[in-house]
Design a protein around this motif. Sequence first.
Motif, PDB file in Angstrom:
ATOM      1  N   ASP A  81     -26.581  13.112  26.436  1.00  0.00           N
ATOM      2  CA  ASP A  81     -27.318  13.113  27.704  1.00  0.00           C
ATOM      3  C   ASP A  81     -27.863  11.727  28.025  1.00  0.00           C
ATOM      4  O   ASP A  81     -27.825  11.283  29.182  1.00  0.00           O
ATOM      5  N   ASN A  82     -28.366  11.021  26.993  1.00  0.00           N
ATOM      6  CA  ASN A  82     -28.894   9.677  27.204  1.00  0.00           C
ATOM      7  C   ASN A  82     -27.795   8.725  27.670  1.00  0.00           C
ATOM      8  O   ASN A  82     -28.011   7.881  28.551  1.00  0.00           O
TER       9      ASN A  82
ATOM     10  N   GLN B 293     -25.137   9.490  29.433  1.00  0.00           N
ATOM     11  CA  GLN B 293     -24.809   9.758  30.832  1.00  0.00           C
ATOM     12  C   GLN B 293     -25.939   9.333  31.767  1.00  0.00           C
ATOM     13  O   GLN B 293     -25.680   8.914  32.907  1.00  0.00           O
ATOM     14  N   ASN B 294     -27.173   9.413  31.290  1.00  0.00           N
ATOM     15  CA  ASN B 294     -28.303   8.942  32.104  1.00  0.00           C
ATOM     16  C   ASN B 294     -28.202   7.427  32.325  1.00  0.00           C
ATOM     17  O   ASN B 294     -28.469   6.933  33.427  1.00  0.00           O
TER      18      ASN B 294
ATOM     19  N   ASP C 104     -25.377   6.780  34.726  1.00  0.00           N
ATOM     20  CA  ASP C 104     -25.783   7.204  36.069  1.00  0.00           C
ATOM     21  C   ASP C 104     -26.718   6.174  36.699  1.00  0.00           C
ATOM     22  O   ASP C 104     -26.589   5.824  37.877  1.00  0.00           O
ATOM     23  N   GLU C 105     -27.656   5.674  35.899  1.00  0.00           N
ATOM     24  CA  GLU C 105     -28.616   4.683  36.376  1.00  0.00           C
ATOM     25  C   GLU C 105     -27.906   3.400  36.815  1.00  0.00           C
ATOM     26  O   GLU C 105     -28.330   2.733  37.765  1.00  0.00           O
TER      27      GLU C 105
ATOM     28  N   ARG D  97     -20.774  14.058  35.824  1.00  0.00           N
ATOM     29  CA  ARG D  97     -21.447  14.467  34.591  1.00  0.00           C
ATOM     30  C   ARG D  97     -20.573  15.482  33.848  1.00  0.00           C
ATOM     31  O   ARG D  97     -20.146  16.474  34.422  1.00  0.00           O
TER      32      ARG D  97
END
Length: 329
Positions: A296-297, A299-300, A303-304, A311
């Motif tokens: 998850d980190n 992909q965050n 994304d940022e 996702r």
Amino acid sequence: MKKWLLLVILPLIIVLPLSACNQQKTEKIKLAEVTHSIFYAPLYVAMAEGFFEEEGLDVELTTTWGGDKTMTALLSDGADIALVGSETSIYVHAQGSSDSVINFAQLTQTDGTFLVSREKIDNFKWDQLKDSTFLGQRKGGMPQMVGEFVLKQHNIDPKTDLELIQNIDFANIPSAFASGTGDFVQLFEPTASIFEKEGTGHIVASFGTESGKVPYTTFMSKESFLKENENSARKFTAAIYKAQQWVQEKSSAEIAKSIAPQFEDTELELIETVVERYKEQGSFSTDPILDVDEWDNLQNIMDEAGELPTRIDYDTLVNTIYAEEVVEK
């Protein structure tokens, strides 16, 4: 006479087939690594300390120099397993690949770059980057995405608060900084430590410490390969886990000595310094399991940076079966 011959020949009859059987059990694995770095110390430990051999594997290592080239080698069957950033598996999946690339064992769990300042700064604060010239990494690559993520965490907009340079090839970034480009630069080891030793620059912060745990480099294979070679994948993961445990137990000096043949042009003392730095900040994964929070980190961060195509669910591109089995054993 016949009894004597029988006593001599019988052990040979037993031993020779067993020896041949052992030789037949050795499986060749073609491994492509995205770059050759002390950051990957546990891999080289697995090779140097014979952990792959213990599992009956003959690993042929090739450095493919770049994420695109590494994935091309994997997808074209030039490699059975690739060691590269997990973001590449997401890019491939988003392009509609019919044979997904699966992350099955993690090697490093933080970013491996450091912030290097041209001037010595005793009490560095991140806001000192504002209005500076920052020599970053290639756009879309994990180092650059982590770099931008960390800057934003410290309320620095990489597009407006500083001059961001990211049009220089990865291999030429150190020489560009050394020749006078940039006030700050994002560098991998051992270059960062070499620059500090020479006085060319000064390490002021770690992007790995700032960004948290992330599947920075993992071993991955095509889904079809894993289905057809489950035992090979399991053995490979077991060897990596042995190396990870060895790295945790041994001193930086012992690790440096083990992997030194991989870096003949690098002084042993420097290898030890780099290993110690990575050990201190927990960059080496202690086991091969890639967990949900790390995924998850990742992909965050993507994304940022505006680089996440879509996702992807953890279970779609991550397989921890082999990792969990070897850790449990």
